[in-house]
Scaffold this active site. Structure first.
Site, short mmCIF file in Angstrom:
data_model
loop_
_atom_site.label_atom_id
_atom_site.label_comp_id
_atom_site.label_asym_id
_atom_site.label_seq_id
_atom_site.Cartn_x
_atom_site.Cartn_y
_atom_site.Cartn_z
N HIS A 1 0.81 -1.23 0.00
CA HIS A 1 0.00 0.00 0.00
C HIS A 1 0.83 1.28 0.00
O HIS A 1 0.28 2.37 0.00
CB HIS A 1 -0.90 0.03 1.23
CG HIS A 1 -0.14 0.23 2.51
ND1 HIS A 1 0.57 -0.78 3.11
CD2 HIS A 1 0.06 1.32 3.26
CE1 HIS A 1 1.16 -0.31 4.19
NE2 HIS A 1 0.88 0.97 4.31
C1 UD1 Z 1 -1.59 5.36 6.35
C2 UD1 Z 1 -0.22 5.72 6.97
C3 UD1 Z 1 0.78 4.61 6.68
C4 UD1 Z 1 0.25 3.27 7.12
C5 UD1 Z 1 -1.11 3.02 6.48
C6 UD1 Z 1 -1.69 1.71 6.90
C7 UD1 Z 1 0.35 8.13 7.02
C8 UD1 Z 1 1.15 9.18 6.39
N1 UD1 Z 1 0.32 6.95 6.36
O1 UD1 Z 1 -1.42 5.31 4.95
O2 UD1 Z 1 1.99 4.89 7.36
O3 UD1 Z 1 1.16 2.27 6.76
O4 UD1 Z 1 -1.98 4.10 6.86
O5 UD1 Z 1 -2.90 1.46 6.29
O6 UD1 Z 1 -0.23 8.34 8.07
N2 UD1 Z 1 -8.91 5.20 2.56
C9 UD1 Z 1 -10.14 4.62 2.53
N3 UD1 Z 1 -10.68 4.23 3.72
C10 UD1 Z 1 -10.07 4.41 4.92
C11 UD1 Z 1 -8.80 5.03 4.92
C12 UD1 Z 1 -8.24 5.41 3.73
O7 UD1 Z 1 -10.73 4.42 1.48
O8 UD1 Z 1 -10.62 4.01 5.96
C13 UD1 Z 1 -8.31 5.58 1.26
C14 UD1 Z 1 -8.59 7.03 0.90
O9 UD1 Z 1 -8.72 7.11 -0.46
C15 UD1 Z 1 -7.33 7.75 1.32
C16 UD1 Z 1 -6.27 6.68 1.04
O10 UD1 Z 1 -6.90 5.44 1.34
O11 UD1 Z 1 -7.14 8.92 0.61
C17 UD1 Z 1 -5.06 6.83 1.88
O12 UD1 Z 1 -5.37 6.88 3.27
P1 UD1 Z 1 -4.37 7.63 4.31
O13 UD1 Z 1 -4.81 7.43 5.71
O14 UD1 Z 1 -4.17 9.03 3.86
O15 UD1 Z 1 -3.02 6.90 4.07
P2 UD1 Z 1 -2.66 5.37 3.96
O16 UD1 Z 1 -2.16 5.10 2.60
O17 UD1 Z 1 -3.79 4.50 4.48
#
Ligand code: UD1
Length: 367
Positions: free
Chosen positions: A210
């Site tokens: 991811h």
């Molecule tokens: C975040 C952490 C990363 C961790 C990962 C585990 C930061 C900078 N990154 O990355 O270190 O390894 O979590 O999962 O804090 N989204 C959904 N549903 C959710 C959450 C996210 O659809 O419940 C999608 C959204 O499109 C969002 C994207 O995932 O924009 C990224 O989510 P985000 O929390 O920004 O970062 P992660 O890639 O999950």
């Protein structure tokens, strides 16, 4: 002692669970859970709380997704309001996600003590948002709870006071052992929807991926996918797909062969049920590099570097990079290794949360 235990994203939940359990056994600690809402989908959040036997969070900040600045700012604004109302003595932050960074800055500016669990890890790769989060959080923390020797070395090199650095082991491994016990003593794993899949493919690999650096760019995702499609000719790959990755597979038109079985994000216990018996785990996660080390499972890390060098030095972890040839060569190296010869790092023994709370209680009023 009146403390907030902060979590926001999936990898935080398994780290707060053992601290919460341990705090519940002590009369002198009041521990409330703050969930920032960085992760919010049922499968990424509530399912984990349920699976880890965590109660509903005491406070939910509903931050949601967005750019880094938007997300961090939303967490900071809500957390500041909460801290002003509730005046905790101390906050515990874990890991390196945006919630870790946002809440430690807020607390420190309100003169609330900050304890960072999993402090001192460094990838020395500033293109990773997590590296920035780690460095900033450590620059203002009052307590540094360290999981491996490299964490201690990094903090000392950065001039942190030695008496604030505590090598306690790893709360995530506390949780892993706890969950393994639950899995083995439970009603059997037949309840998992992936049970028949595991039965059908005994020599499978398990994959998670991811990282923005791997999946956001079409070029890098396509290159990794080429290697994965080749490995999948050797053995099936079970692949729970993170929401970010799911989006990118569609946007980039990434082709994954049939032998790569795409699954929805899985609860902790079901994911453990699958990876613990995998012939090899392929991952770009930080936590899984460590969990595989603790259970002596082969791990191929789809990254050029790791902030968890102990897993490579004494454990099962091989850095495969992100190029097709380097991944395939790391795969061959992994498969030649005998898991019986791996060893487990010092203090990864299931007692980290207890050590942390002993230190916090004994130093209360002194820092
Ligand atoms: C975040 C952490 C990363 C961790 C990962 C585990 C930061 C900078 N990154 O990355 O270190 O390894 O979590 O999962 O804090 N989204 C959904 N549903 C959710 C959450 C996210 O659809 O419940 C999608 C959204 O499109 C969002 C994207 O995932 O924009 C990224 O989510 P985000 O929390 O920004 O970062 P992660 O890639 O999950």
């Amino acid at each position: 002692m009146n403390m907030f235990l902060v979590a926001g994203a999936r990898p935080n939940f398994m780290k707060i669970a053992p601290i919460y359990r341990e705090a519940g056994r002590r009369d002198n600690i009041s521990c409330r859970i703050v969930h920032t809402g960085q992760h919010y989908d049922y499968e990424m959040s509530q399912a984990f709380f349920k699976d880890l036997a965590l109660p509903e969070p005491d406070y939910f900040l509903n931050a949601g997704s967005g750019t880094h600045a938007m997300q961090t700012a939303r967490i900071m604004t809500s957390f500041e309001e909460l801290c002003q109302k509730q005046s905790p003595d101390l906050i515990i932050v874990v890991g390196d996600v945006n919630s870790t960074l946002a809440c430690s800055i807020v607390a420190k500016k309100l003169m609330i003590r900050v304890a960072h669990v999993e402090a001192g890890l460094r990838s020395f790769d500033m293109s990773m948002p997590e590296e920035i989060n780690r460095i900033v959080t450590d620059s203002i923390s009052d307590y540094f709870f360290v999981t491996e020797e490299s964490g201690e070395e990094n903090l000392i090199r950065e001039g942190k006071p030695r008496d604030r650095i505590h090598f306690v082991g790893h709360v995530m491994i506390d949780n892993l052992f706890h969950q393994l016990g639950e899995l083995e003593s439970g009603d059997g794993s037949t309840r998992f929807s992936t049970y028949p899949l595991k039965e059908k493919h005994p020599e499978y690999a398990f994959l998670t991926m991811h990282r923005p650096a791997n999946v956001d760019s079409k070029e890098s995702f396509a290159e990794i996918a080429e290697a994965l499609n080749i490995i999948a000719q050797d053995r099936p790959i079970l692949f729970p797909v993170h929401p970010r990755t799911h989006k990118m597979i569609r946007e980039h038109g990434i082709e994954l062969c049939e032998n790569i079985v795409q699954l929805p994000p899985l609860p902790f216990s079901e994911s453990l049920f699958l990876w613990k018996d995998a012939a090899v785990v392929l991952t770009d996660s930080g936590g899984l590099q460590e969990e595989t080390t603790a259970l002596k499972v082969r791990c191929l890390t789809l990254r050029e570097n790791t902030e968890r060098p102990i897993t490579v030095r004494i454990g099962s972890n091989v850095l495969g990079g992100t190029k097709k040839e380097s991944i395939l060569s790391a795969y061959r190296k992994c498969m030649q290794a005998d898991p019986g010869s791996f060893s487990v790092p010092l203090k990864w023994d299931g007692k980290a949360a207890s050590r942390i709370l002993d230190i916090l209680v004994s130093s209360a009023g002194k820092i």
